[in-house]
Enzyme design. Sequence first.
Site, PDB file in Angstrom:
ATOM      1  N   SER A 303      39.183  -6.662  34.412  1.00 16.76           N
ATOM      2  CA  SER A 303      39.647  -7.991  34.019  1.00 16.76           C
ATOM      3  C   SER A 303      38.738  -8.627  32.962  1.00 16.76           C
ATOM      4  O   SER A 303      38.706  -8.166  31.827  1.00 16.76           O
ATOM      5  CB  SER A 303      39.759  -8.873  35.270  1.00 16.76           C
ATOM      6  N   ASP A 314      36.356  -3.693  19.606  1.00 13.89           N
ATOM      7  CA  ASP A 314      37.266  -3.871  18.475  1.00 13.89           C
ATOM      8  C   ASP A 314      36.561  -4.472  17.265  1.00 13.89           C
ATOM      9  O   ASP A 314      36.875  -4.134  16.121  1.00 13.89           O
ATOM     10  CB  ASP A 314      38.438  -4.762  18.873  1.00 13.89           C
ATOM     11  N   LYS A 328      42.759  -3.631  34.476  1.00 10.67           N
ATOM     12  CA  LYS A 328      43.495  -4.823  34.902  1.00 10.67           C
ATOM     13  C   LYS A 328      43.685  -5.731  33.689  1.00 10.67           C
ATOM     14  O   LYS A 328      42.815  -6.501  33.328  1.00 10.67           O
ATOM     15  CB  LYS A 328      42.754  -5.581  36.015  1.00 10.67           C
TER      16      LYS A 328
END
Length: 461
Positions: A303, A314, A328
Amino acid sequence: MNRKAGYLGLGVVLGAAATVAAPQALSYMSPAAYAAAADTYRQLNLFGDVFDKIRSDYVEKPDEAKLIEAAINGMLASLDPHSSYMDAKAFKDMQVQTKGEFGGLGIEVTQEDGLVKVVTPIDDTPAAKAGILSGDIITAIDDQSTQGLTLDQAVEKMRGAINSPVKLKITRGPKKEVKDFTVVRDLIRVQSVRSHVEDGDIGYIRITQFTEQTAEGLKAAIDKLHNDIPADKFKGYILDLRNNPGGLLDQSIDVVNAFVDKGEIVSTRGRTADETQRFDARPGGDLSGGKPLVVLINGGSASASEIVSGALQDHKRATLIGTRSFGKGSVQTIMPLGQEGALRLTTARYYTPSGRSIQAKGIEPDYKVLEDVPDDLKGKDDMKGEASLKGHLANGDEDTSGSQAYVPPEEKDDKQLTAAIGLLHGVKPAETTSAKEEKSDAAKVETPSAAVTPPDAAKPN
């Protein structure tokens, strides 16, 4: 009789609403919508009929409140693994967990063989000042034996109003010396962020969960590391998110912002296009001074941990080392329901800056490094991810195999940490592959790993 009549009257009213009021409201709908709504009313009437039959004809008088709560839980369980109903107590416990502070003693406890054991007293708390030590066994709380209590029940008894006393009976050491303590509860803040200096030139930061205290704790940790390590020797940071189950979305955004000062951090997409939200870094939010960063993740990182590691990956701001994260990739909204608790409902999926959905897939590290697992834990060291949960939100091709979630208790045995330190010193990690994976590759078949059943985690109180 009156109570029963009242419920029966409610059933009649609901039935009347379905058969009399509904056609007037439904007359403005399309035929397909009309049919769907009418079917929903019929199903609600069916639920009322079943409820009344159970109340009147079940062999024993049922607890009506429990019947309704079970029906609510069943409805939510049919959606996905993370939507649930919380009664008033569960809602309060969730608020305590996310707030990161409560009235208590300041000790972390665990349960071994049915015994409540002190893991560690937290510095400068009532427990530490009273002289409670690591390894102490708590045998009674306010004269009630802890035998037969769950860990949650024991923790609940030790928490309470600030300035209120609690009596503890403790056995200590191999001679099982018995000691009595009366400790006065105080405001305890859970340390979700811990830090120290590694190898004299690396700042190590561990985040155990994302609570309301996390962003503030991270800032304090970075400030301290800057003071402890000379700027000309500072090689970089290690951010350890292993076995971090997640927490608050806004705190994960703040953590990413502490290492970047521009660009998107995460986006959430709900049921309709107008529910899409994008969260960007605040300019000037970077506290790290641009120093190199390594993030440690594993099968227990979920999460909010995946939001942080995915965003930093990224942005090419960090190198990820470890094993695939849990996967998740959904957002739950807490909706209070008056004095009756709250609804925890999945309302959106989240996406990394590049548009990746982590749901049921997880974050793959840049370098996969496996730990050496003790013989007694082999076969139990992998965590089954989101893709293995019944009713999870589907997301295309998914990997249902386990991902290692073991972290050695001693730093000297921690291969992932060693690889992170080496990378910051200019040594490229050597990726490792388990014997099971090598065998699977050779045979060209997939052998899912055994699931981990984590023991009771240490709980602060």
